[in-house]
Write a protein that holds these residues in place. Structure first.
Motif, PDB file in Angstrom:
ATOM      1  N   PHE A  22      -1.823  -5.458  -0.706  1.00  0.00           N
ATOM      2  CA  PHE A  22      -2.985  -6.037  -1.369  1.00  0.00           C
ATOM      3  C   PHE A  22      -2.502  -6.922  -2.509  1.00  0.00           C
ATOM      4  O   PHE A  22      -1.411  -6.727  -3.071  1.00  0.00           O
ATOM      5  CB  PHE A  22      -3.956  -4.967  -1.876  1.00  0.00           C
ATOM      6  CG  PHE A  22      -3.454  -4.117  -3.014  1.00  0.00           C
ATOM      7  CD1 PHE A  22      -3.667  -4.495  -4.335  1.00  0.00           C
ATOM      8  CD2 PHE A  22      -2.798  -2.917  -2.765  1.00  0.00           C
ATOM      9  CE1 PHE A  22      -3.224  -3.696  -5.389  1.00  0.00           C
ATOM     10  CE2 PHE A  22      -2.359  -2.111  -3.804  1.00  0.00           C
ATOM     11  CZ  PHE A  22      -2.571  -2.505  -5.124  1.00  0.00           C
ATOM     12  N   SER A  32      -7.035  -7.232   0.563  1.00  0.00           N
ATOM     13  CA  SER A  32      -6.191  -6.158   1.097  1.00  0.00           C
ATOM     14  C   SER A  32      -6.147  -6.220   2.616  1.00  0.00           C
ATOM     15  O   SER A  32      -7.146  -6.533   3.263  1.00  0.00           O
ATOM     16  CB  SER A  32      -6.739  -4.781   0.689  1.00  0.00           C
ATOM     17  OG  SER A  32      -7.031  -4.712  -0.684  1.00  0.00           O
ATOM     18  N   LYS A  57      -9.589  -9.208  -5.309  1.00  0.00           N
ATOM     19  CA  LYS A  57      -8.585  -8.424  -4.591  1.00  0.00           C
ATOM     20  C   LYS A  57      -8.739  -8.675  -3.094  1.00  0.00           C
ATOM     21  O   LYS A  57      -9.854  -8.702  -2.567  1.00  0.00           O
ATOM     22  CB  LYS A  57      -8.780  -6.933  -4.887  1.00  0.00           C
ATOM     23  CG  LYS A  57      -7.755  -6.006  -4.238  1.00  0.00           C
ATOM     24  CD  LYS A  57      -8.029  -4.567  -4.675  1.00  0.00           C
ATOM     25  CE  LYS A  57      -7.056  -3.580  -4.063  1.00  0.00           C
ATOM     26  NZ  LYS A  57      -7.344  -2.194  -4.488  1.00  0.00           N
ATOM     27  N   ILE A  64       0.848  -1.201   0.000  1.00  0.00           N
ATOM     28  CA  ILE A  64       0.000   0.000   0.000  1.00  0.00           C
ATOM     29  C   ILE A  64       0.884   1.252   0.000  1.00  0.00           C
ATOM     30  O   ILE A  64       0.587   2.250  -0.666  1.00  0.00           O
ATOM     31  CB  ILE A  64      -0.920   0.025   1.236  1.00  0.00           C
ATOM     32  CG1 ILE A  64      -1.912  -1.138   1.185  1.00  0.00           C
ATOM     33  CG2 ILE A  64      -1.664   1.358   1.347  1.00  0.00           C
ATOM     34  CD1 ILE A  64      -3.006  -1.026   0.188  1.00  0.00           C
TER      35      ILE A  64
END
Length: 301
Positions: free
Chosen positions: A101, A57, A55, A33
């Motif tokens: 992520f 994260s 996805k 990130i």
């Protein structure tokens, strides 16, 4: 509402594509990130769109997440799961954003041969619980998995993508353990049972491990006969539960296996066509081109 593709993601972020990704079926990548801090500054807005990929994260920092019809204020730490089915975005509420992520396509996990159907998992179901606010202790455990992925993707280990698939599944199961029991164990209706048995019957035919092996169940009628239901009933049940027809689901699974055989074996096209239930190579080529917009040989190269 637009659907953001893998290619769009790389254009928007200017992130580097793994050098050996073309050797893989499907796609996987992982990011910090922190590397996107400039574009995630306070007040910036991620477009509220569907993404053509999954996805996962882990984010530390104050954020506001919007997922389908839900809006969640995140005070410190969050574990987020996103699916191509549902639009989402999150808006940073401070300048201290940390975490990781990963993004991946459905085809990436197909190769783990576990029979996992991502959209059947509670974590990716519409109306589920895809955003979890987690403790500092949980962040350490989850981040440890991401760190292993981040290190592994840069390695020259021949089977690194198999290992990465296992790490992705570990994250998925971690998230599902955080879900309320009611979402993990929904009422098992007769229709749900037929859908479940169909998927089990379909997956039981794979993987194809020899050019002499041949699919025994090829059509919607074949599956309906095995399940002792009328083909129209099977179509109705699957359409209600998955949004797809029996033929669509069968074709999707066959083309996934075709991609694997084309990339990972030296079988000729005739052998692959036979093993997947096509009596004529031309029929297989037309089927594959219709599903992927590429001829089998073009995909292999």
């Amino acid at each position: 509402m637009e659907s953001v593709s893998i290619e769009d993601f790389y254009k928007e972020t200017a992130a580097l594509v793994p050098a050996d990704i073309n050797k893989e079926i499907g796609h996987f990548n992982i990011f910090k990130i922190d590397d996107f801090t400039a574009s995630l500054k306070k007040g910036s807005t991620m477009p509220y769109n569907r993404r053509a990929y999954y996805k996962i994260s882990i984010i530390s920092g104050r954020n506001k997440a919007q997922y389908a019809d839900k809006e969640i204020d995140i005070e410190k730490n969050a574990l987020l799961f996103a699916t191509p089915k549902i639009p989402y975005h999150y808006v940073p509420q401070d300048d201290n954003q940390f975490g990781y992520f990963c993004i991946f396509t459905h085809d990436f996990l197909v190769q783990n041969k576990s029979g996992v159907v991502l959209d059947d998992l509670p974590i990716f179901q519409p109306g589920g619980y895809p955003v979890f606010q987690v403790t500092d202790e949980a962040v350490e455990e989850i981040t440890a998995i991401f760190k292993k992925m981040y290190k592994e993707i840069s390695s020259d280990y021949a089977y690194k993508y198999d290992l990465l698939r296992n790490y992705v599944l570990e994250l998925i199961h971690y998230g599902q353990k955080l879900q309320p029991a009611t979402s993990l164990y929904p009422s098992h209706t007769a229709a749900a049972r037929v859908s479940s048995l169909f998927i089990e019957l379909l997956e039981r035919q794979f993987p194809i491990e020899s050019p002499h092996q041949k699919l025994q169940l090829r059509t919607a009628k074949d599956y309906a006969s095995q399940l002792a239901v009328h083909v129209n009933h099977l179509n109705k049940v699957l359409k209600e539960n998955t949004g797809k027809t029996t033929t669509d689901i069968i074709s999707s699974r066959i083309v996934q296996e075709a991609k694997i055989l084309l990339k990972q074996t030296d079988w000729n096209i005739s052998q692959i066509a036979y093993s997947l239930g096509f009596e004529e190579v031309a029929h297989f080529s037309n089927f594959f081109r219709k599903q992927t917009a590429l001829a089998p040989l073009a995909f292999r190269s």
